[in-house]
Design a protein around this motif. Sequence first.
Motif, PDB file in Angstrom:
ATOM      1  N   LEU A 164     -11.764   2.065   3.251  1.00  0.00           N
ATOM      2  CA  LEU A 164     -10.770   2.005   4.228  1.00  0.00           C
ATOM      3  C   LEU A 164     -10.106   3.559   3.989  1.00  0.00           C
ATOM      4  O   LEU A 164      -9.493   3.821   5.440  1.00  0.00           O
ATOM      5  N   GLU A 165      -9.281   4.038   3.415  1.00  0.00           N
ATOM      6  CA  GLU A 165      -9.227   6.115   3.654  1.00  0.00           C
ATOM      7  C   GLU A 165     -10.080   6.962   4.201  1.00  0.00           C
ATOM      8  O   GLU A 165      -9.879   7.247   4.785  1.00  0.00           O
ATOM      9  N   ILE A 218      -6.832  -3.119   6.027  1.00  0.00           N
ATOM     10  CA  ILE A 218      -5.124  -3.247   4.858  1.00  0.00           C
ATOM     11  C   ILE A 218      -5.372  -4.149   4.711  1.00  0.00           C
ATOM     12  O   ILE A 218      -5.099  -5.666   4.328  1.00  0.00           O
ATOM     13  N   LEU A 269     -10.170  -0.120  -0.343  1.00  0.00           N
ATOM     14  CA  LEU A 269      -9.157   0.741  -0.089  1.00  0.00           C
ATOM     15  C   LEU A 269     -10.276   1.979   0.135  1.00  0.00           C
ATOM     16  O   LEU A 269      -9.619   2.325   0.797  1.00  0.00           O
ATOM     17  N   VAL A 321       0.742  -0.842  -0.162  1.00  0.00           N
ATOM     18  CA  VAL A 321       0.266  -0.063   0.150  1.00  0.00           C
ATOM     19  C   VAL A 321       0.998   0.927  -0.361  1.00  0.00           C
ATOM     20  O   VAL A 321       1.295   1.434   0.765  1.00  0.00           O
ATOM     21  N   SER A 328      -2.524   0.291  -4.558  1.00  0.00           N
ATOM     22  CA  SER A 328      -2.606  -0.685  -2.913  1.00  0.00           C
ATOM     23  C   SER A 328      -2.169  -1.876  -4.823  1.00  0.00           C
ATOM     24  O   SER A 328      -2.842  -1.938  -5.552  1.00  0.00           O
TER      25      SER A 328
END
Length: 237
Positions: free
Chosen positions: A210-211, A227, A207, A185, A200
């Motif tokens: 998660l960000e 992650i 992703l 990542v 990633s």
Amino acid sequence: MMSITDPNMSSRFASAMEEIHNKQLKTYGEIINTTTELCQSHRQFVKSALDTCSKKCKDDEMLFETIQTFKKDLDHKNASLREKQHAISEVISEIEQKEMHKDDLIQKIEKLKEEQAKRKELIESQNKSNKDRLKNLGKARLVFQEHLGMEIRTILGKSQLVKGEKLQFVFRNINPSDQDSAYVVTMGIKADGSYQIVSSDPVLESLPVLESRLQETNNLPAFLANIRKAFIALARC
């Protein structure tokens, strides 16, 4: 009664006529003398009047010339005064413009000072925040390196890390069939101090979620743990 033929009568008549004639001559002479005196007096009066008029004319001409000279001098002074007033007006206008420009410059300088102070405060705040993030990164690095076999790499650039350089988080021990396989990542820290996920490898569909959670919580260790879980789930598919 005397007779006209009387010799004495003729003599007396001639004497009377002579007397009358003499009186008339005397009167005529007096008239001539008076007339001569009047003529001389009139000539003298006329001459005196002409001299007076001539002198008056010369005085008037001199006075007129003096008035004209004064008028020209006054016109010249008025023109010079108008030029000076115009020059003064231009100087005053220039001074007023410079004062306005000065006020504008002062306002701009004050505004720049305020903006500079705000930027300095923001930079100090960002530096503090970035130091905290770096501290968290250091802690996370130790935890993940010791317990999960994660490696953190710095991608060098022209600026310092706190100004936006990128980091790569390399996860291993993900795929049971290939423990050395790397799952990566790449992320960075933006100018405002927030985290930014770049990519990633392999690609994680989760992703962006998660960000977004990382932006809300600012919890980097939890983000890295999630992650790792996502890579493990992807390796099992």
